[in-house]
Design a protein around this motif. Structure first.
Motif, PDB file in Angstrom:
ATOM      1  N   UNK A 181     -11.561  -5.832  13.943  1.00  0.00           N
ATOM      2  CA  UNK A 181     -12.235  -6.192  15.191  1.00  0.00           C
ATOM      3  C   UNK A 181     -11.922  -5.209  16.311  1.00  0.00           C
ATOM      4  N   UNK A 182     -11.184  -4.142  15.985  1.00  0.00           N
ATOM      5  CA  UNK A 182     -10.962  -3.076  16.937  1.00  0.00           C
ATOM      6  C   UNK A 182      -9.589  -3.011  17.564  1.00  0.00           C
ATOM      7  N   UNK A 183      -8.685  -3.931  17.212  1.00  0.00           N
ATOM      8  CA  UNK A 183      -7.364  -3.948  17.845  1.00  0.00           C
ATOM      9  C   UNK A 183      -6.445  -2.880  17.283  1.00  0.00           C
ATOM     10  N   UNK A 184      -5.577  -2.357  18.143  1.00  0.00           N
ATOM     11  CA  UNK A 184      -4.433  -1.566  17.687  1.00  0.00           C
ATOM     12  C   UNK A 184      -3.404  -2.567  17.164  1.00  0.00           C
ATOM     13  N   UNK A 185      -2.836  -2.276  16.003  1.00  0.00           N
ATOM     14  CA  UNK A 185      -2.024  -3.281  15.325  1.00  0.00           C
ATOM     15  C   UNK A 185      -0.608  -2.784  15.059  1.00  0.00           C
ATOM     16  N   UNK A 186       0.356  -3.675  15.324  1.00  0.00           N
ATOM     17  CA  UNK A 186       1.734  -3.486  14.900  1.00  0.00           C
ATOM     18  C   UNK A 186       2.129  -4.699  14.074  1.00  0.00           C
ATOM     19  N   UNK A 187       2.887  -4.476  13.006  1.00  0.00           N
ATOM     20  CA  UNK A 187       3.368  -5.581  12.179  1.00  0.00           C
ATOM     21  C   UNK A 187       4.875  -5.463  12.021  1.00  0.00           C
ATOM     22  N   UNK A 188       5.526  -6.608  11.881  1.00  0.00           N
ATOM     23  CA  UNK A 188       6.940  -6.605  11.544  1.00  0.00           C
ATOM     24  C   UNK A 188       7.103  -7.181  10.144  1.00  0.00           C
ATOM     25  N   UNK A 189       8.255  -6.876   9.539  1.00  0.00           N
ATOM     26  CA  UNK A 189       8.529  -7.377   8.201  1.00  0.00           C
ATOM     27  C   UNK A 189      10.028  -7.408   7.984  1.00  0.00           C
ATOM     28  N   UNK A 190      10.449  -8.177   6.991  1.00  0.00           N
ATOM     29  CA  UNK A 190      11.843  -8.145   6.553  1.00  0.00           C
ATOM     30  C   UNK A 190      11.880  -8.018   5.041  1.00  0.00           C
ATOM     31  N   UNK A 191      11.551  -9.094   4.333  1.00  0.00           N
ATOM     32  CA  UNK A 191      11.636  -9.070   2.872  1.00  0.00           C
ATOM     33  C   UNK A 191      10.360  -8.572   2.202  1.00  0.00           C
ATOM     34  N   UNK A 192       9.253  -8.488   2.950  1.00  0.00           N
ATOM     35  CA  UNK A 192       7.969  -8.087   2.361  1.00  0.00           C
ATOM     36  C   UNK A 192       7.347  -6.968   3.189  1.00  0.00           C
ATOM     37  N   UNK A 193       7.766  -5.724   2.980  1.00  0.00           N
ATOM     38  CA  UNK A 193       7.179  -4.614   3.727  1.00  0.00           C
ATOM     39  C   UNK A 193       5.711  -4.417   3.363  1.00  0.00           C
ATOM     40  N   UNK A 194       4.916  -3.937   4.305  1.00  0.00           N
ATOM     41  CA  UNK A 194       3.505  -3.671   3.992  1.00  0.00           C
ATOM     42  C   UNK A 194       3.387  -2.571   2.946  1.00  0.00           C
ATOM     43  N   UNK A 195       2.444  -2.720   2.058  1.00  0.00           N
ATOM     44  CA  UNK A 195       2.211  -1.702   1.043  1.00  0.00           C
ATOM     45  C   UNK A 195       1.516  -0.495   1.673  1.00  0.00           C
ATOM     46  N   UNK A 196       1.608   0.665   1.018  1.00  0.00           N
ATOM     47  CA  UNK A 196       0.849   1.818   1.525  1.00  0.00           C
ATOM     48  C   UNK A 196      -0.646   1.520   1.621  1.00  0.00           C
ATOM     49  N   UNK A 197      -1.144   0.726   0.681  1.00  0.00           N
ATOM     50  CA  UNK A 197      -2.578   0.385   0.697  1.00  0.00           C
ATOM     51  C   UNK A 197      -2.935  -0.430   1.945  1.00  0.00           C
ATOM     52  N   UNK A 198      -2.059  -1.381   2.318  1.00  0.00           N
ATOM     53  CA  UNK A 198      -2.324  -2.169   3.521  1.00  0.00           C
ATOM     54  C   UNK A 198      -2.277  -1.294   4.761  1.00  0.00           C
ATOM     55  N   UNK A 199      -1.285  -0.424   4.841  1.00  0.00           N
ATOM     56  CA  UNK A 199      -1.185   0.457   5.999  1.00  0.00           C
ATOM     57  C   UNK A 199      -2.398   1.374   6.102  1.00  0.00           C
ATOM     58  N   UNK A 200      -2.876   1.856   4.964  1.00  0.00           N
ATOM     59  CA  UNK A 200      -4.077   2.693   4.966  1.00  0.00           C
ATOM     60  C   UNK A 200      -5.294   1.900   5.425  1.00  0.00           C
ATOM     61  N   UNK A 201      -5.400   0.656   4.959  1.00  0.00           N
ATOM     62  CA  UNK A 201      -6.534  -0.186   5.346  1.00  0.00           C
ATOM     63  C   UNK A 201      -6.498  -0.503   6.841  1.00  0.00           C
TER      64      UNK A 201
END
Length: 253
Positions: free
Chosen positions: A30-50
Protein backbone atom coordinates in the motif's frame (compact mmCIF):
# COMPACT_ATOMS: atom_id res chain seq x y z
CA UNK A 1 -3.80 -0.95 -6.32
CA UNK A 2 -4.52 2.40 -4.67
CA UNK A 3 -1.53 3.46 -2.58
CA UNK A 4 -3.35 4.12 0.67
CA UNK A 5 -0.15 4.55 2.68
CA UNK A 6 2.21 6.34 0.32
CA UNK A 7 4.73 8.41 2.24
CA UNK A 8 3.99 6.74 5.57
CA UNK A 9 6.25 4.68 7.79
CA UNK A 10 5.18 1.50 9.57
CA UNK A 11 6.88 -0.51 12.29
CA UNK A 12 5.64 -4.08 12.69
CA UNK A 13 6.92 -6.01 15.69
CA UNK A 14 7.37 -9.73 15.23
CA UNK A 15 7.22 -9.08 11.51
CA UNK A 16 9.45 -11.89 10.32
CA UNK A 17 6.86 -14.61 9.98
CA UNK A 18 3.15 -15.47 10.00
CA UNK A 19 0.67 -12.70 10.74
CA UNK A 20 3.38 -10.09 11.26
CA UNK A 21 5.00 -10.82 7.92
CA UNK A 22 1.64 -10.70 6.13
CA UNK A 23 0.85 -7.32 7.70
CA UNK A 24 4.27 -5.97 6.77
CA UNK A 25 3.82 -7.06 3.16
CA UNK A 26 0.27 -5.67 2.97
CA UNK A 27 1.34 -2.27 4.27
CA UNK A 28 4.36 -2.21 1.94
CA UNK A 29 2.12 -2.99 -1.03
CA UNK A 30 0.00 0.00 0.00
CA UNK A 31 3.06 2.23 -0.26
CA UNK A 32 4.41 2.33 3.30
CA UNK A 33 8.07 2.30 4.25
CA UNK A 34 8.38 -0.74 6.47
CA UNK A 35 10.50 -1.78 9.44
CA UNK A 36 10.09 -5.14 11.16
CA UNK A 37 11.47 -6.55 14.38
CA UNK A 38 12.15 -10.18 15.17
CA UNK A 39 13.68 -12.46 17.77
CA UNK A 40 13.21 -16.17 17.14
CA UNK A 41 11.86 -15.86 13.57
CA UNK A 42 14.01 -13.60 11.39
CA UNK A 43 12.55 -12.55 8.03
CA UNK A 44 13.66 -14.70 5.14
CA UNK A 45 15.60 -13.18 2.24
CA UNK A 46 12.50 -13.79 0.11
CA UNK A 47 10.32 -11.74 2.48
CA UNK A 48 12.84 -8.91 2.58
CA UNK A 49 13.00 -8.91 -1.21
CA UNK A 50 9.21 -8.86 -1.45
CA UNK A 51 8.98 -5.97 1.00
CA UNK A 52 11.59 -4.01 -0.93
CA UNK A 53 9.88 -4.69 -4.25
CA UNK A 54 6.49 -3.67 -2.87
CA UNK A 55 7.55 -0.45 -1.17
CA UNK A 56 10.34 0.57 -3.53
CA UNK A 57 12.99 0.69 -0.82
CA UNK A 58 14.77 -1.86 1.40
CA UNK A 59 12.92 -2.95 4.52
CA UNK A 60 14.61 -2.37 7.86
CA UNK A 61 14.85 -5.56 9.98
CA UNK A 62 15.95 -5.36 13.62
CA UNK A 63 16.61 -8.28 15.94
CA UNK A 64 15.72 -7.74 19.60
CA UNK A 65 13.91 -9.02 22.68
CA UNK A 66 10.66 -7.07 22.80
CA UNK A 67 10.40 -7.45 26.57
CA UNK A 68 13.69 -5.61 27.27
CA UNK A 69 13.21 -1.87 27.68
CA UNK A 70 16.65 -0.81 26.45
CA UNK A 71 16.44 -2.98 23.33
CA UNK A 72 13.01 -1.65 22.40
CA UNK A 73 14.13 1.94 22.99
CA UNK A 74 17.18 1.40 20.80
CA UNK A 75 15.16 -0.20 18.01
CA UNK A 76 12.61 2.61 17.92
CA UNK A 77 15.44 5.14 17.82
CA UNK A 78 17.02 3.25 14.90
CA UNK A 79 13.76 3.17 12.96
CA UNK A 80 13.36 6.91 13.49
CA UNK A 81 16.93 7.55 12.37
CA UNK A 82 16.63 5.41 9.25
CA UNK A 83 13.02 6.07 8.19
CA UNK A 84 11.87 9.23 9.97
CA UNK A 85 8.75 9.78 12.05
CA UNK A 86 6.38 6.88 12.49
CA UNK A 87 2.84 6.81 11.19
CA UNK A 88 1.90 3.23 12.08
CA UNK A 89 2.92 0.92 14.90
CA UNK A 90 1.70 -2.69 14.79
CA UNK A 91 2.27 -4.46 18.11
CA UNK A 92 2.25 -8.01 16.80
CA UNK A 93 4.78 -9.65 19.15
CA UNK A 94 3.15 -12.38 21.23
CA UNK A 95 2.92 -16.06 21.83
CA UNK A 96 1.74 -18.87 24.03
CA UNK A 97 5.34 -19.69 25.10
CA UNK A 98 4.18 -22.97 26.69
CA UNK A 99 0.87 -24.65 27.43
CA UNK A 100 0.40 -24.91 31.20
CA UNK A 101 -2.63 -25.30 33.44
CA UNK A 102 -2.80 -23.49 36.77
CA UNK A 103 -1.20 -26.32 38.72
CA UNK A 104 1.66 -26.40 36.19
CA UNK A 105 2.28 -22.63 36.09
CA UNK A 106 5.00 -21.11 38.18
CA UNK A 107 5.45 -17.38 38.63
CA UNK A 108 8.37 -17.19 36.22
CA UNK A 109 6.40 -18.73 33.33
CA UNK A 110 3.32 -16.63 34.15
CA UNK A 111 5.39 -13.45 34.08
CA UNK A 112 7.21 -14.46 30.89
CA UNK A 113 3.93 -15.02 29.01
CA UNK A 114 2.50 -11.70 30.19
CA UNK A 115 5.76 -9.95 29.31
CA UNK A 116 5.83 -11.32 25.77
CA UNK A 117 2.22 -10.36 25.07
CA UNK A 118 1.58 -7.25 27.20
CA UNK A 119 4.89 -5.69 28.19
CA UNK A 120 6.02 -5.76 24.55
CA UNK A 121 2.97 -3.74 23.45
CA UNK A 122 3.48 -1.25 26.28
CA UNK A 123 7.20 -0.82 25.62
CA UNK A 124 6.88 -0.25 21.89
CA UNK A 125 3.92 2.11 22.34
CA UNK A 126 5.75 3.99 25.08
CA UNK A 127 8.93 4.51 23.10
CA UNK A 128 7.22 5.08 19.74
CA UNK A 129 4.86 7.75 21.02
CA UNK A 130 7.40 10.57 20.73
CA UNK A 131 7.87 9.70 17.04
CA UNK A 132 4.23 9.02 16.08
CA UNK A 133 2.75 11.69 13.88
CA UNK A 134 -0.17 13.53 15.41
CA UNK A 135 -3.46 13.69 13.48
CA UNK A 136 -2.98 10.41 11.63
CA UNK A 137 -0.88 8.16 13.87
CA UNK A 138 -2.03 4.57 14.18
CA UNK A 139 -1.37 1.92 16.82
CA UNK A 140 -2.68 -1.57 16.04
CA UNK A 141 -2.40 -4.27 18.70
CA UNK A 142 -2.66 -7.93 17.70
CA UNK A 143 -4.60 -9.79 20.39
CA UNK A 144 -6.45 -13.11 20.05
CA UNK A 145 -9.82 -14.82 20.19
CA UNK A 146 -8.44 -16.46 23.34
CA UNK A 147 -8.78 -13.10 25.09
CA UNK A 148 -12.55 -13.46 24.70
CA UNK A 149 -13.00 -17.19 25.19
CA UNK A 150 -10.15 -18.30 27.45
CA UNK A 151 -8.56 -20.38 24.70
CA UNK A 152 -7.85 -24.09 24.71
CA UNK A 153 -6.57 -26.01 27.74
CA UNK A 154 -3.21 -24.76 28.94
CA UNK A 155 -3.76 -21.21 27.66
CA UNK A 156 -4.59 -19.61 31.02
CA UNK A 157 -1.73 -17.10 31.05
CA UNK A 158 -1.96 -16.45 27.30
CA UNK A 159 -5.72 -15.78 27.42
CA UNK A 160 -5.23 -13.49 30.40
CA UNK A 161 -2.53 -11.57 28.53
CA UNK A 162 -4.63 -11.15 25.40
CA UNK A 163 -7.60 -9.94 27.45
CA UNK A 164 -5.20 -7.39 28.96
CA UNK A 165 -4.34 -6.23 25.43
CA UNK A 166 -8.02 -5.37 24.95
CA UNK A 167 -7.98 -3.19 28.05
CA UNK A 168 -4.67 -1.61 27.06
CA UNK A 169 -6.10 -0.80 23.64
CA UNK A 170 -9.23 0.89 24.97
CA UNK A 171 -7.46 2.91 27.66
CA UNK A 172 -4.73 4.06 25.28
CA UNK A 173 -7.32 4.95 22.64
CA UNK A 174 -8.94 7.40 25.06
CA UNK A 175 -5.58 8.79 26.09
CA UNK A 176 -4.30 9.45 22.58
CA UNK A 177 -7.52 10.48 20.83
CA UNK A 178 -6.94 14.21 21.50
CA UNK A 179 -3.66 13.90 19.56
CA UNK A 180 -5.41 12.38 16.56
CA UNK A 181 -3.78 8.99 17.14
CA UNK A 182 -6.05 5.97 16.91
CA UNK A 183 -5.51 2.74 18.84
CA UNK A 184 -7.30 -0.46 17.86
CA UNK A 185 -6.86 -4.21 18.24
CA UNK A 186 -7.22 -7.25 16.03
CA UNK A 187 -8.40 -10.52 17.57
CA UNK A 188 -7.60 -13.38 15.17
CA UNK A 189 -9.18 -16.77 15.67
CA UNK A 190 -7.69 -19.92 14.16
CA UNK A 191 -5.06 -18.73 11.66
CA UNK A 192 -3.08 -21.44 9.87
CA UNK A 193 0.50 -21.12 8.59
CA UNK A 194 1.75 -19.53 11.81
CA UNK A 195 4.37 -20.71 14.30
CA UNK A 196 1.72 -20.66 17.03
CA UNK A 197 -0.37 -23.50 15.65
CA UNK A 198 2.57 -25.30 14.08
CA UNK A 199 4.08 -25.54 17.57
CA UNK A 200 1.18 -25.79 20.00
CA UNK A 201 -1.80 -27.31 18.15
CA UNK A 202 -2.13 -30.98 17.23
CA UNK A 203 -3.48 -32.13 13.88
CA UNK A 204 -6.62 -33.51 15.57
CA UNK A 205 -7.22 -30.24 17.40
CA UNK A 206 -6.77 -28.27 14.17
CA UNK A 207 -9.29 -30.47 12.35
CA UNK A 208 -11.81 -30.18 15.17
CA UNK A 209 -11.46 -26.41 15.32
CA UNK A 210 -11.79 -25.94 11.56
CA UNK A 211 -14.89 -28.15 11.52
CA UNK A 212 -16.55 -25.73 13.93
CA UNK A 213 -15.84 -22.56 11.94
CA UNK A 214 -19.02 -21.35 10.17
CA UNK A 215 -17.00 -19.96 7.26
CA UNK A 216 -15.87 -23.51 6.54
CA UNK A 217 -12.14 -22.87 6.54
CA UNK A 218 -9.24 -21.80 8.70
CA UNK A 219 -8.03 -18.25 8.51
CA UNK A 220 -4.75 -17.32 6.86
CA UNK A 221 -2.36 -14.47 7.77
CA UNK A 222 -3.66 -12.40 4.87
CA UNK A 223 -7.11 -12.30 6.48
CA UNK A 224 -5.59 -10.41 9.39
CA UNK A 225 -3.40 -8.23 7.20
CA UNK A 226 -6.38 -6.86 5.28
CA UNK A 227 -7.99 -5.63 8.49
CA UNK A 228 -4.68 -4.09 9.60
CA UNK A 229 -4.42 -2.18 6.33
CA UNK A 230 -7.88 -0.71 6.81
CA UNK A 231 -7.12 0.39 10.37
CA UNK A 232 -3.82 1.91 9.21
CA UNK A 233 -5.48 3.92 6.44
CA UNK A 234 -7.42 7.18 6.47
CA UNK A 235 -10.59 5.16 5.93
CA UNK A 236 -10.50 4.30 9.65
CA UNK A 237 -9.57 7.74 10.97
CA UNK A 238 -12.67 7.89 13.22
CA UNK A 239 -12.28 4.32 14.50
CA UNK A 240 -10.51 3.98 17.82
CA UNK A 241 -10.74 1.72 20.87
CA UNK A 242 -12.21 -1.05 18.73
CA UNK A 243 -11.45 -4.78 18.70
CA UNK A 244 -11.97 -6.37 15.29
CA UNK A 245 -12.70 -10.09 15.53
CA UNK A 246 -11.28 -12.13 12.64
CA UNK A 247 -12.50 -15.70 13.09
CA UNK A 248 -14.84 -16.78 10.29
CA UNK A 249 -17.88 -16.66 12.57
CA UNK A 250 -16.45 -18.68 15.48
CA UNK A 251 -17.30 -15.99 17.97
CA UNK A 252 -19.58 -12.97 18.13
CA UNK A 253 -19.70 -10.32 20.82
Amino acid sequence: MTQLLTGRTALITGGGVGIGAAIALELARAGARVAVTYRSHPPTPELLEALAAASGRPALALGLDATVDSEVKGAVREVHTQLGDLDILVNNVGGLVKRARLDQLDLALWQRILAVNVDSAFLFSHHALAHLRADHGRIINVASLAGHTGGHPGALAYATAKAAVFGFTRALAKELAPQGITVNALAPGFIEATPFHDTFTTADSKAETIAGIPAGRAGVPGDVAGAALWLASDHASYVTGTVIDINGGQYFR
